[in-house]
Design a protein around this motif. Sequence first.
Motif, PDB file in Angstrom:
ATOM      1  N   SER A 173       0.836  -1.196   0.000  1.00  0.00           N
ATOM      2  CA  SER A 173       0.000   0.000   0.000  1.00  0.00           C
ATOM      3  C   SER A 173       0.875   1.253   0.000  1.00  0.00           C
ATOM      4  CB  SER A 173      -0.934  -0.005   1.214  1.00  0.00           C
ATOM      5  OG  SER A 173      -0.186  -0.009   2.411  1.00  0.00           O
ATOM      6  N   GLY A 174       0.233   2.417  -0.238  1.00  0.00           N
ATOM      7  CA  GLY A 174       0.970   3.658  -0.298  1.00  0.00           C
ATOM      8  C   GLY A 174       1.828   3.776  -1.544  1.00  0.00           C
ATOM      9  N   LYS A 175       1.445   3.067  -2.614  1.00  0.00           N
ATOM     10  CA  LYS A 175       2.233   3.050  -3.839  1.00  0.00           C
ATOM     11  C   LYS A 175       1.417   3.561  -5.029  1.00  0.00           C
ATOM     12  CE  LYS A 175       5.490   0.697  -1.642  1.00  0.00           C
ATOM     13  NZ  LYS A 175       6.798   1.295  -1.303  1.00  0.00           N
ATOM     14  N   ARG A 176       2.117   3.920  -6.090  1.00  0.00           N
ATOM     15  CA  ARG A 176       1.510   4.195  -7.380  1.00  0.00           C
ATOM     16  C   ARG A 176       2.496   3.766  -8.454  1.00  0.00           C
ATOM     17  NH1 ARG A 176       1.672  10.729  -8.622  1.00  0.00           N
ATOM     18  NH2 ARG A 176       3.826  11.109  -7.994  1.00  0.00           N
ATOM     19  N   TYR A 177       2.031   3.719  -9.694  1.00  0.00           N
ATOM     20  CA  TYR A 177       2.883   3.300 -10.784  1.00  0.00           C
ATOM     21  C   TYR A 177       3.181   4.474 -11.711  1.00  0.00           C
ATOM     22  CZ  TYR A 177       1.921  -1.543  -9.468  1.00  0.00           C
ATOM     23  OH  TYR A 177       1.824  -2.733  -8.789  1.00  0.00           O
ATOM     24  N   ARG A 178       4.386   4.468 -12.251  1.00  0.00           N
ATOM     25  CA  ARG A 178       4.773   5.410 -13.295  1.00  0.00           C
ATOM     26  C   ARG A 178       5.007   4.589 -14.562  1.00  0.00           C
ATOM     27  NH1 ARG A 178       8.593   9.621 -14.532  1.00  0.00           N
ATOM     28  NH2 ARG A 178       9.092   9.327 -16.730  1.00  0.00           N
ATOM     29  N   ILE A 202      -0.385   5.998 -12.365  1.00  0.00           N
ATOM     30  CA  ILE A 202      -1.539   5.117 -12.163  1.00  0.00           C
ATOM     31  C   ILE A 202      -1.722   4.901 -10.673  1.00  0.00           C
ATOM     32  CG2 ILE A 202      -2.538   2.856 -12.654  1.00  0.00           C
ATOM     33  CD1 ILE A 202      -0.751   2.751 -15.151  1.00  0.00           C
ATOM     34  N   ASN A 203      -2.863   5.315 -10.145  1.00  0.00           N
ATOM     35  CA  ASN A 203      -3.213   5.124  -8.742  1.00  0.00           C
ATOM     36  C   ASN A 203      -4.315   4.085  -8.633  1.00  0.00           C
ATOM     37  OD1 ASN A 203      -2.214   8.090  -9.011  1.00  0.00           O
ATOM     38  ND2 ASN A 203      -2.008   7.616  -6.833  1.00  0.00           N
ATOM     39  N   ILE A 204      -4.080   3.033  -7.858  1.00  0.00           N
ATOM     40  CA  ILE A 204      -5.042   1.942  -7.696  1.00  0.00           C
ATOM     41  C   ILE A 204      -5.530   1.937  -6.257  1.00  0.00           C
ATOM     42  CG2 ILE A 204      -5.426  -0.549  -7.855  1.00  0.00           C
ATOM     43  CD1 ILE A 204      -3.093  -0.649  -9.850  1.00  0.00           C
ATOM     44  N   ASP A 205      -6.817   2.221  -6.057  1.00  0.00           N
ATOM     45  CA  ASP A 205      -7.423   2.181  -4.728  1.00  0.00           C
ATOM     46  C   ASP A 205      -8.306   0.949  -4.612  1.00  0.00           C
ATOM     47  OD1 ASP A 205      -6.342   4.640  -3.783  1.00  0.00           O
ATOM     48  OD2 ASP A 205      -7.825   5.722  -4.986  1.00  0.00           O
ATOM     49  N   LYS A 206      -8.165   0.220  -3.525  1.00  0.00           N
ATOM     50  CA  LYS A 206      -9.006  -0.954  -3.288  1.00  0.00           C
ATOM     51  C   LYS A 206     -10.219  -0.552  -2.465  1.00  0.00           C
ATOM     52  CE  LYS A 206      -8.860  -5.835  -2.081  1.00  0.00           C
ATOM     53  NZ  LYS A 206      -8.018  -6.974  -1.635  1.00  0.00           N
ATOM     54  N   ILE A 207     -11.388  -1.056  -2.879  1.00  0.00           N
ATOM     55  CA  ILE A 207     -12.647  -0.750  -2.195  1.00  0.00           C
ATOM     56  C   ILE A 207     -13.233  -2.047  -1.644  1.00  0.00           C
ATOM     57  CG2 ILE A 207     -14.886   0.367  -2.371  1.00  0.00           C
ATOM     58  CD1 ILE A 207     -12.570   2.212  -3.120  1.00  0.00           C
ATOM     59  N   GLY A 208     -13.336  -2.137  -0.320  1.00  0.00           N
ATOM     60  CA  GLY A 208     -13.869  -3.359   0.272  1.00  0.00           C
ATOM     61  C   GLY A 208     -12.946  -4.540   0.036  1.00  0.00           C
ATOM     62  N   LYS A 209     -13.545  -5.723  -0.104  1.00  0.00           N
ATOM     63  CA  LYS A 209     -12.751  -6.941  -0.226  1.00  0.00           C
ATOM     64  C   LYS A 209     -12.276  -7.231  -1.648  1.00  0.00           C
ATOM     65  CE  LYS A 209     -14.862  -9.344   3.717  1.00  0.00           C
ATOM     66  NZ  LYS A 209     -15.608 -10.560   4.153  1.00  0.00           N
ATOM     67  N   ALA A 210     -13.015  -6.738  -2.664  1.00  0.00           N
ATOM     68  CA  ALA A 210     -12.704  -7.243  -4.006  1.00  0.00           C
ATOM     69  C   ALA A 210     -12.820  -6.221  -5.130  1.00  0.00           C
ATOM     70  CB  ALA A 210     -13.609  -8.440  -4.326  1.00  0.00           C
TER      71      ALA A 210
END
Length: 302
Positions: A173-178, A202-210
Amino acid sequence: GNENMILFRFFKAISLLTSVLFLTKKSCDAVKLKAKHVAITSYRNEYDDGTKQIDLKNDKAEDFRFERFQSPTTIKKSLKHVNRRSPLKWHQGKDGRRGYVSSTKLIGDWVLAESQQTAHKCTAEEVLRAYLSEDLQKQWNSNEVLDCNFRCIAALPEEGAKSSWGSNLNLYSGKRYRQDLVLRSQRIIRNRTGIMRYSQFINIDKIGKANYSVLVHLDPNHQRESVSPRRPFQSLSVFVGLQQRGDDVDIYSAGVMKVNRKVVPNLIVFDACGIAGNMAGKGTLWLAAFFDKRCSRDKRKD
């Protein structure tokens, strides 16, 4: 005619989200998803309530932005005021990619592109790992993509995770992609675009379990003319939502982009903006085909 096909090849390379993760050198049908984890920016138990998401207006695209932690339903509502030419239409390519796509020309050189598809017998994380695979991106877009380079970096302090994770998940967590993307030179009428380059975060946020809410935007440090003179876009903002539905994953994406007219000429006969949005929408529809092929392989093994 021939000009339409040329523009198709050019803009198909510009998918609303492209590759990020680790590789394996095998054929499309045999590529295994090597990475065990997707690095995320942050996590929330539920989607945002949508009050922060502003609406897209036809004549004010430059003021629009996708907010984080939004659901596909909220994003679709924020686009309802745009005068769409038509609803999402079914598309099926010769290579097996299929899904629903739509493109809408906005005022000036701005375009709204949307796509929707369903990946069968997989998880949302597996879809991300496939979608963000450099190997798969190159194989499915070999006529357009010349090179891809990716780095997993720390997210900005205001972007990082603030929720409590298990000790193992904290590592991712606390990461992003270039992403640095190089596109092949394409011929448009009597001219060539030259090799095109652009970089994005690219920012990827997870919502709930899946479920996942993904945002993509251009790297501002690489938007200067001296750094990336042959970039295809002046502006690019993308939302991708992945929602687990039983054994399948619903994928909805929307992108608002401004075409760089120094690279893509203002054609009299063909509407380059409209074609750009349309091809960008189709550029990622190979995901459904990839997982269908995986299902077919699994059945043959049984």
